[in-house]
Scaffold this motif. Structure first.
Motif, mmCIF file in Angstrom:
data_model
loop_
_atom_site.group_PDB
_atom_site.id
_atom_site.type_symbol
_atom_site.label_atom_id
_atom_site.label_comp_id
_atom_site.label_asym_id
_atom_site.label_seq_id
_atom_site.Cartn_x
_atom_site.Cartn_y
_atom_site.Cartn_z
ATOM 1 N N ALA A 1 0.689 -1.021 -0.009
ATOM 2 C CA ALA A 1 0.028 -0.081 -0.135
ATOM 3 C C ALA A 1 0.795 1.357 -0.030
ATOM 4 O O ALA A 1 1.888 1.164 0.642
ATOM 5 N N LEU A 2 0.610 1.965 -0.841
ATOM 6 C CA LEU A 2 1.100 3.616 -1.055
ATOM 7 C C LEU A 2 0.560 4.534 -0.452
ATOM 8 O O LEU A 2 -0.453 4.822 -0.869
ATOM 9 N N ASP A 3 0.930 5.337 0.671
ATOM 10 C CA ASP A 3 0.328 6.397 1.059
ATOM 11 C C ASP A 3 1.059 7.715 0.613
ATOM 12 O O ASP A 3 1.937 8.346 0.949
ATOM 13 N N ASP A 4 0.296 8.177 -0.401
ATOM 14 C CA ASP A 4 0.940 9.444 -1.117
ATOM 15 C C ASP A 4 2.372 9.491 -1.751
ATOM 16 O O ASP A 4 2.915 10.390 -1.435
ATOM 17 N N VAL A 5 2.418 8.214 -2.325
ATOM 18 C CA VAL A 5 3.910 8.304 -3.165
ATOM 19 C C VAL A 5 3.650 9.367 -4.346
ATOM 20 O O VAL A 5 2.989 9.141 -5.215
ATOM 21 N N ARG A 6 4.527 10.335 -4.814
ATOM 22 C CA ARG A 6 4.253 11.533 -5.661
ATOM 23 C C ARG A 6 4.916 11.190 -6.784
ATOM 24 O O ARG A 6 4.802 11.811 -8.047
ATOM 25 N N ASP A 7 6.388 10.731 -6.678
ATOM 26 C CA ASP A 7 7.053 10.558 -8.134
ATOM 27 C C ASP A 7 6.988 9.479 -8.886
ATOM 28 O O ASP A 7 6.783 8.400 -8.504
ATOM 29 N N PRO A 8 6.563 9.791 -10.119
ATOM 30 C CA PRO A 8 6.336 8.675 -11.010
ATOM 31 C C PRO A 8 7.465 7.629 -11.361
ATOM 32 O O PRO A 8 6.987 6.524 -11.217
#
Lengths: 242, 242
Positions: free
Chosen positions: B101-108
């Motif tokens: 689960a990813l909590d707001d990973v922003r980098d593509p």
């Protein structure tokens, strides 16, 4: 204000040829610049868009506008400061403990991430083949997030150097021994290969141990892991037992 | 030849808003496009600079010049082909085995690398908070190197979803328990946090286990590992014992 000559000099430093000629490299952003200053990299000049770095002599600071900074920045998203540092002399290779060696890693982001991983795992020496991307490439400097100051990076004839070190040499290969089942020492060299081609046949010949990270997903696939994530897993395996 | 309208449509697809509106996304390069075709993503159109993809109907192929391809490409280095695919319907969340689960990973690049890691480690389900970068961002599609077709990615209200799953939730924190000394199960959720801020306090509250990757280098430093390399190490630890 930045003069035309300064702009010309600074923008030339994105190329290795000019970094070598001038003995200078650039770093951007407060965090990275601060780390380099703290680690005794010799600061040549600072370009700032607002008052920053109060400990640094005003003589080597130039206040610039955002658009001037954008002109000299090597990054897509320019920061609020850019520094020009002197490239230090290469230090002697440290042969204690674990050493990471890179056989033609070309991507600046990968090199930067690997330096950051070495720093995390307490690895003090990174040896790079001459074809590996240059340490002072602005994208490498950026990706290291300051770790560049804590890992000794040497560019060498990789094959000659590894032979002379007389240490066990662990190479990562698709068909190597399962790393989870291999006894890993606390000193030796860990070689990671080029993004597209892996480890060269020249280095393969001198590897004393071939290791592999097992794949758990779709086993028919031949696609490998990215070299930086492979480095993360391999270093974690070597260090977890210590 | 590419028409003005086609250029307008394709270049609009770098924005999530237009991807959603048209139900389309782009992929570039033979390898990625082939993987998507093989995995039954519905191909809308292909733009190629030379004869490629012989199995694909000529009706949905357009031969273009290098400069035309450059106009529609979302990458700095354009390839020799670009494809427009339909965005498939979201599938149901798979609750077997390990889930990331990813909590707001922003980098593509980070999301793409994490998908590739899930694929390597046989993790079939990735759950993303709504603020996580979009799966069909061209840079994400590129960084997955085709793995996008083998991992089920769902965008959800992360907190609600995790509570409803009723599984053990492992969160990575700087002050968590040493992951090398923690008993790790073969089913459960592993949460990774935002690049700058880590896991949000909302998710921290529902985490049942706090784990950490120990640092071996300079212990005073507060700088964390990059989220993709942290994922690599954590997934390796969970899977090595199985």
């Amino acid at each position: 204000m930045v003069s035309k000559n300064q702009i010309k000099l600074i923008t030339s430093l994105v190329q290795k040829k000019y970094r070598k000629q001038h003995g200078l490299f650039i770093a951007e952003g407060v965090k990275v610049i601060n780390e380099l200053i703290k680690s005794n990299f010799e600061l040549e000049h600072l370009y700032i868009t607002k008052p920053l770095f109060f400990g640094v002599s005003e003589k080597i600071k130039t206040l610039v506008t955002d658009s001037e900074l954008k002109k000299i920045s090597a990054l897509t998203m320019s920061n609020d400061c850019l520094a020009v540092f002197k490239i230090p002399n290469e230090r002697k290779i440290k042969t204690d403990g674990l050493i990471v060696a890179l056989d033609d890693v070309r991507d600046p982001g990968n090199l930067g991430t690997i330096i950051r991983l070495c720093d995390w795992f307490g690895i003090e020496q990174l040896i790079c083949s001459e074809q590996t991307v240059d340490l002072y490439n602005p994208k490498v400097v950026q990706a290291t997030m300051g770790s560049i100051s804590r890992v000794n990076v040497s560019y060498v004839d990789l094959s000659d150097t590894l032979i002379n070190l007389e240490l066990p040499i662990f190479g990562t290969f698709m068909d190597g021994e399962n790393i989870y089942k291999t006894k890993l020492p606390s000193n030796g060299v860990i070689v990671l290969g080029n993004e597209a081609n892996g480890i060269s046949s020249e280095i393969e010949k001198i590897a004393t141990h071939k290791i592999a990270i097992p794949r758990f997903g779709n086993l028919q696939l031949t696609e490998s892991l990215n070299v930086a994530t492979a480095t993360a897993i391999v270093l974690s395996e070597f260090k977890r037992a210590t």
